[in-house]
Design a protein around this motif. Structure first.
Motif, mmCIF file in Angstrom:
data_model
loop_
_atom_site.group_PDB
_atom_site.id
_atom_site.type_symbol
_atom_site.label_atom_id
_atom_site.label_comp_id
_atom_site.label_asym_id
_atom_site.label_seq_id
_atom_site.Cartn_x
_atom_site.Cartn_y
_atom_site.Cartn_z
ATOM 1 N N THR A 40 0.848 -1.187 0.000
ATOM 2 C CA THR A 40 0.000 0.000 0.000
ATOM 3 C C THR A 40 0.883 1.235 0.000
ATOM 4 N N PHE A 41 0.379 2.301 -0.541
ATOM 5 C CA PHE A 41 1.097 3.560 -0.565
ATOM 6 C C PHE A 41 0.877 4.356 0.713
ATOM 7 N N PHE A 42 -0.242 4.124 1.388
ATOM 8 C CA PHE A 42 -0.632 4.896 2.572
ATOM 9 C C PHE A 42 -0.596 4.026 3.825
ATOM 10 N N PRO A 43 0.460 4.116 4.638
ATOM 11 C CA PRO A 43 0.511 3.315 5.855
ATOM 12 C C PRO A 43 -0.490 3.778 6.915
ATOM 13 N N GLU A 44 -0.855 5.050 6.857
ATOM 14 C CA GLU A 44 -1.886 5.610 7.740
ATOM 15 C C GLU A 44 -2.665 6.651 6.949
ATOM 16 N N ILE A 45 -3.941 6.746 7.283
ATOM 17 C CA ILE A 45 -4.760 7.775 6.647
ATOM 18 C C ILE A 45 -5.385 8.617 7.762
ATOM 19 N N PRO A 46 -4.817 9.803 8.021
ATOM 20 C CA PRO A 46 -5.406 10.691 9.034
ATOM 21 C C PRO A 46 -6.498 11.550 8.390
ATOM 22 N N VAL A 47 -7.624 11.614 9.047
ATOM 23 C CA VAL A 47 -8.731 12.451 8.580
ATOM 24 C C VAL A 47 -9.041 13.448 9.686
ATOM 25 N N SER B 299 -8.479 1.691 -1.158
ATOM 26 C CA SER B 299 -7.775 0.767 -2.043
ATOM 27 C C SER B 299 -6.287 0.907 -1.714
ATOM 28 N N PRO B 300 -5.446 -0.002 -2.172
ATOM 29 C CA PRO B 300 -4.033 0.050 -1.778
ATOM 30 C C PRO B 300 -3.312 1.343 -2.167
ATOM 31 N N PHE B 301 -3.772 2.014 -3.230
ATOM 32 C CA PHE B 301 -3.049 3.187 -3.702
ATOM 33 C C PHE B 301 -3.923 4.430 -3.822
ATOM 34 N N GLY B 302 -5.048 4.426 -3.139
ATOM 35 C CA GLY B 302 -5.921 5.589 -3.152
ATOM 36 C C GLY B 302 -7.018 5.443 -2.119
ATOM 37 N N TYR B 303 -7.638 6.568 -1.786
ATOM 38 C CA TYR B 303 -8.758 6.547 -0.846
ATOM 39 C C TYR B 303 -9.614 7.782 -1.039
ATOM 40 N N SER B 304 -10.808 7.719 -0.469
ATOM 41 C CA SER B 304 -11.725 8.849 -0.470
ATOM 42 C C SER B 304 -12.495 8.810 0.838
ATOM 43 N N THR B 305 -12.850 9.973 1.329
ATOM 44 C CA THR B 305 -13.613 10.049 2.564
ATOM 45 C C THR B 305 -14.553 11.247 2.491
#
Length: 140
Positions: free
Chosen positions: A105-112, A130-136
């Motif tokens: 994955t490209f993002f080990p953590e996703i802070p929102v 997804s392993p290389f992208g996200y949306s929130t």
């Protein structure tokens, strides 16, 4: 036929009562999260999520949990605290999840980061992953 109808009715009533009994605790909690896997189209169980509050320019950990089989944490805010207006963040620990599943994955953590008002509203934060992208976004 009558026995089948009676059994089905009993199951529906029991399901409604158990869902209703579980709902008030979550309904009172001001924060929930949901993680959906865009690659598979299914909920993502087992992702650790941390809740932090900004206090004096530092992030202070308030709570953490793991997403359930539906990819949800329905009550992330600590039960012993009152939600106050301010800056908060949820940190989705996605690297640990992907490592456990032998995926890169490209993002080990996703802070929102988000702002909470003290008006009693519920805040729901879905993460489409997804392993290389996200949306929130702010859900309901």
């Amino acid at each position: 036929m009558k026995t089948l109808f009676t059994s089905a009715s009993a199951i529906l009533i029991a399901t409604s009562l158990s869902a209703g009994a579980a709902q008030p605790a979550a309904a009172k909690n001001p924060l929930s999260v949901h993680v959906l896997n865009l690659q598979t189209g299914s909920p993502t169980a087992g992702i650790e999520v941390e809740l932090d509050q900004k206090q004096n320019n530092n992030w202070v950990k308030l709570a953490s949990g793991k997403t359930d089989s539906n990819g949800r944490i329905s009550a992330l805010f600590p039960e012993d605290k009152t939600a106050s207006a301010g800056s908060y963040r949820v940190v989705f620990k996605t690297g640990d999840y992907y490592k456990m599943n032998n995926q890169k994955t490209f993002f080990p953590e996703i802070p929102v980061e988000f702002n909470m008002e003290s008006n009693g509203e519920h805040y729901h934060i879905p993460l489409l992953l997804s392993p290389f992208g996200y949306s929130t976004y702010r859900g309901n």
